[in-house]
Scaffold this motif. Structure first.
Motif, mmCIF file in Angstrom:
data_model
loop_
_atom_site.group_PDB
_atom_site.id
_atom_site.type_symbol
_atom_site.label_atom_id
_atom_site.label_comp_id
_atom_site.label_asym_id
_atom_site.label_seq_id
_atom_site.Cartn_x
_atom_site.Cartn_y
_atom_site.Cartn_z
ATOM 1 N N ALA A 74 13.097 4.296 7.854
ATOM 2 C CA ALA A 74 12.888 2.813 8.012
ATOM 3 C C ALA A 74 14.001 2.288 6.944
ATOM 4 C CB ALA A 74 11.577 2.711 7.118
ATOM 5 N N LEU A 75 14.635 2.821 6.018
ATOM 6 C CA LEU A 75 15.680 2.136 5.197
ATOM 7 C C LEU A 75 16.793 1.892 6.158
ATOM 8 C CD1 LEU A 75 15.532 4.251 1.981
ATOM 9 C CD2 LEU A 75 15.137 1.682 1.997
ATOM 10 N N VAL A 76 17.207 3.054 6.919
ATOM 11 C CA VAL A 76 18.300 2.684 7.834
ATOM 12 C C VAL A 76 18.047 1.794 8.807
ATOM 13 C CG1 VAL A 76 19.747 3.625 9.574
ATOM 14 C CG2 VAL A 76 18.838 5.085 7.550
ATOM 15 N N LEU A 77 16.749 1.729 9.298
ATOM 16 C CA LEU A 77 16.542 0.691 10.462
ATOM 17 C C LEU A 77 16.456 -0.995 9.817
ATOM 18 C CD1 LEU A 77 13.885 2.436 12.410
ATOM 19 C CD2 LEU A 77 16.225 2.032 13.159
ATOM 20 N N MET A 78 16.064 -1.045 8.692
ATOM 21 C CA MET A 78 15.860 -2.177 8.013
ATOM 22 C C MET A 78 17.296 -2.547 7.813
ATOM 23 S SD MET A 78 12.907 -3.825 7.410
ATOM 24 C CE MET A 78 13.022 -4.543 5.973
ATOM 25 N N LEU A 79 18.179 -1.984 7.360
ATOM 26 C CA LEU A 79 19.689 -2.118 7.018
ATOM 27 C C LEU A 79 20.359 -2.722 8.438
ATOM 28 C CD1 LEU A 79 22.305 -0.218 5.161
ATOM 29 C CD2 LEU A 79 22.712 -1.053 7.396
ATOM 30 N N LEU A 80 19.998 -1.869 9.549
ATOM 31 C CA LEU A 80 20.608 -2.439 10.797
ATOM 32 C C LEU A 80 19.962 -3.634 11.191
ATOM 33 C CD1 LEU A 80 20.348 1.013 12.930
ATOM 34 C CD2 LEU A 80 22.278 -0.022 11.730
ATOM 35 N N ALA A 81 18.624 -4.001 11.059
ATOM 36 C CA ALA A 81 17.981 -5.307 11.386
ATOM 37 C C ALA A 81 18.864 -6.340 10.601
ATOM 38 C CB ALA A 81 16.430 -5.028 11.212
ATOM 39 N N GLY A 82 19.077 -6.108 9.338
ATOM 40 C CA GLY A 82 19.800 -7.412 8.910
ATOM 41 C C GLY A 82 21.132 -7.742 9.465
ATOM 42 N N VAL A 83 21.616 -6.818 10.076
ATOM 43 C CA VAL A 83 23.320 -7.234 10.796
ATOM 44 C C VAL A 83 22.782 -8.398 11.982
ATOM 45 C CG1 VAL A 83 25.133 -6.495 12.013
ATOM 46 C CG2 VAL A 83 23.919 -5.017 10.090
ATOM 47 N N PRO A 84 22.117 -8.155 12.960
ATOM 48 C CA PRO A 84 21.919 -9.031 13.895
ATOM 49 C C PRO A 84 21.346 -10.355 13.442
ATOM 50 C CG PRO A 84 20.712 -7.298 14.443
ATOM 51 C CD PRO A 84 21.376 -6.860 13.301
ATOM 52 N N GLY A 85 20.367 -10.098 12.379
ATOM 53 C CA GLY A 85 19.614 -11.392 11.729
ATOM 54 C C GLY A 85 20.673 -12.251 11.271
ATOM 55 N N ILE A 86 21.583 -11.938 10.552
ATOM 56 C CA ILE A 86 22.540 -13.026 10.013
ATOM 57 C C ILE A 86 23.435 -13.362 11.041
ATOM 58 C CG2 ILE A 86 24.525 -13.232 8.398
ATOM 59 C CD1 ILE A 86 21.911 -13.237 7.098
ATOM 60 N N ILE A 87 23.606 -12.552 11.966
ATOM 61 C CA ILE A 87 24.743 -13.114 12.944
ATOM 62 C C ILE A 87 23.855 -14.131 13.740
ATOM 63 C CG2 ILE A 87 25.807 -12.434 15.238
ATOM 64 C CD1 ILE A 87 26.525 -9.857 14.015
ATOM 65 N N ASN A 88 22.519 -13.909 14.092
ATOM 66 C CA ASN A 88 22.148 -15.062 14.635
ATOM 67 C C ASN A 88 21.885 -16.363 14.133
ATOM 68 O OD1 ASN A 88 19.153 -16.386 15.269
ATOM 69 N ND2 ASN A 88 19.293 -14.861 16.875
ATOM 70 N N ILE A 89 21.863 -16.440 12.746
ATOM 71 C CA ILE A 89 21.610 -17.585 11.929
ATOM 72 C C ILE A 89 22.927 -18.106 11.886
ATOM 73 C CG2 ILE A 89 21.358 -18.379 9.642
ATOM 74 C CD1 ILE A 89 19.287 -16.239 9.075
ATOM 75 N N THR A 90 24.126 -17.441 11.802
ATOM 76 C CA THR A 90 25.466 -18.213 11.785
ATOM 77 C C THR A 90 25.827 -18.647 13.246
ATOM 78 O OG1 THR A 90 26.093 -16.118 10.133
ATOM 79 C CG2 THR A 90 27.777 -17.498 11.267
ATOM 80 N N CYS A 91 25.419 -17.989 14.180
ATOM 81 C CA CYS A 91 25.681 -18.618 15.443
ATOM 82 C C CYS A 91 24.981 -19.930 15.723
ATOM 83 C CB CYS A 91 25.264 -17.700 16.590
ATOM 84 S SG CYS A 91 26.215 -16.208 17.080
ATOM 85 N N VAL A 92 23.745 -19.968 15.230
ATOM 86 C CA VAL A 92 22.959 -21.294 15.608
ATOM 87 C C VAL A 92 23.467 -22.352 14.771
ATOM 88 C CG1 VAL A 92 20.500 -22.432 14.913
ATOM 89 C CG2 VAL A 92 20.756 -20.125 16.026
#
Length: 429
Positions: free
Chosen positions: A321-339
């Motif tokens: 779960a820790l690894v997957l939460m870390l991975l989820a943080g990457v596209p989350g920030i990219i999404n915000i930045t693109c918008v």
């Protein structure tokens, strides 16, 4: 990224933001705990969060008119001062019957934030060139993740040693520090959209002027198909994020059987992923179309979420779960930045305050809806089921973005007639 930070005006804004957001994370962690300790009531604690949503829902969109009229740098200076002053009444809260003070402070802080958030987003293109906008937005997103790593444990230590008063005082000084740094930013005088002779306008004319400018901003969103699509997509993603945020603690407690310390680890892992995402997002303009990256990042977020929810339900494991939460943080920030970068690139500067304010109101509204849906359906339908629906919706939304790009339904360049300046009539303010 480093080249962007070497630009003096942006660096002043960024450093001030890092300090003030760290203070915000401290109080975000400390205040709900303090309220629950005083009241022993989850309802009283949830009311505190509701008070923070109301100003965005009631005033968020209209405030954008004033953000576009006034000097945005001065707005940020004044709002940081007001943030600091509005926190001081919390020093009086000692008993449960004084909890109304917390609600009033939450409302006031959110109301001030309705001005400061859009003002900062709209000011950014005046601090850096178009080529550095993605880097600047990613650095701003990085601020929140760095503060998310520092603020909660620091807030826990301060509240343990000095009670809530220590956290409040730290946050007060963080806002004063941020305001002082912003005051050092030097910019040419911001062009005013107010017509000559506006000072003599009647109260009715002024009111009509505000109304017209507000409608102009809404019409721009409706008229420009690309901006309207970004709004719709962001609303859907925000709905999913609010559902996840509401069900996160029940999910990790019931499905993962995580302890309080492990929950802190999961939040830190997501923040670390956000830092990685910020570094990647600072260079996204070099990787191709921002819209295409937005689509892929949304799909990636949905896929990672589905793996996290279903693997954890079948094989509960905190390490995975820790690894997957870390991975989820990457596209989350990219999404915000693109918008943010797409809006800043396409929307004329004179409209940015209104557009970002309206976007904030939209996300607040769907956030409230998502919170209510998660609360009602989580127990009836099941936590994992609801979270799976959220992940599937993310994948569908990202796929729609890519499909629209492939078929020519989306264009990052606004047609001239759709972006034409709106003429403000003589006498409007």
């Amino acid at each position: 990224m480093l080249a962007t930070l070497r630009q003096r005006n942006f660096a002043l804004l960024w450093i001030g933001g890092l300090i003030s957001i760290t203070g915000n994370w401290m109080i975000f962690m400390a205040l709900p705990l303090y309220v629950y300790k005083l009241t022993d009531s989850t309802f009283a604690t949830s009311m505190m969060f509701l008070m923070g949503l109301l100003p965005k829902l009631l005033f968020g969109s209209v405030v954008g008119v004033f953000v576009d009229r006034w000097n945005r740098r001065q707005i940020l200076i004044v709002t940081n001062l007001l943030f600091a002053l509005a926190l001081l009444p919390l020093l009086l809260v000692k008993t449960a019957d004084q909890i109304w003070i917390v609600y009033a402070v939450q409302f006031a802080q959110s109301l001030i934030g309705v001005f400061s958030g859009p003002a900062e987003d709209a000011l950014l293109p005046n601090l850096v060139g178009n080529g550095d906008l993605a880097s600047a937005n990613s650095l701003n997103a990085m601020n929140n993740n760095i503060a998310g790593l520092i603020g909660p444990p620091l807030g826990g230590a301060v509240i343990g040693l000095f009670d809530l008063a220590g956290v409040v005082i730290f946050d007060v000084f963080s806002f004063l520090f941020a305001g002082a740094l912003i005051a050092l930013i030097s910019l040419p005088t911001q062009p005013s959209t107010r017509p000559s002779g506006a000072g003599a306008a009647s109260l009715l004319e002024r009111s009509l002027g505000v109304w017209r400018e507000w409608l102009d901003g809404l019409q721009l969103v409706q008229r420009q198909k690309f901006v309207a699509f970004i709004f719709l997509m962001t609303a859907i993603v925000s709905l999913g994020v609010s559902i996840f945020s509401t069900l996160f603690f029940p999910f990790v407690a019931k499905v993962l059987s995580a302890s309080e310390i492990q929950i802190g680890w999961l939040m830190a892992a997501q923040a670390i992923g956000g830092l990685v995402g910020s570094v990647i997002a600072s260079r996204i303009g070099k990787y191709g179309s921002l819209s295409r990256i937005l689509g892929f990042s949304t799909i990636s977020l949905g896929v990672i979420d589905l793996v996290l929810f279903n693997y954890s339900a079948l094989f509960p494991n905190i390490t995975v779960a820790l690894v997957l939460m870390l991975l989820a943080g990457v596209p989350g920030i990219i999404n915000i930045t693109c918008v943010a970068t797409l809006i800043q690139t396409i929307v004329p500067n004179m409209y940015l305050g209104r557009v970002f304010a309206t976007l904030g109101t939209t996300t607040a509204l769907v956030g409230a809806i998502g919170t209510l849906l998660a609360g009602v359906l989580g127990d009836r339908v099941g936590i994992v089921t609801i979270l799976n629906i959220q992940g599937i919706v993310f994948i569908l939304v990202g796929s729609i973005v890519l499909y629209q790009l492939m078929t020519g339904g989306l264009s990052e360049t606004a047609p001239a007639d759709e972006m034409r300046p709106v003429v403000v009539e003589e006498g409007a303010v």
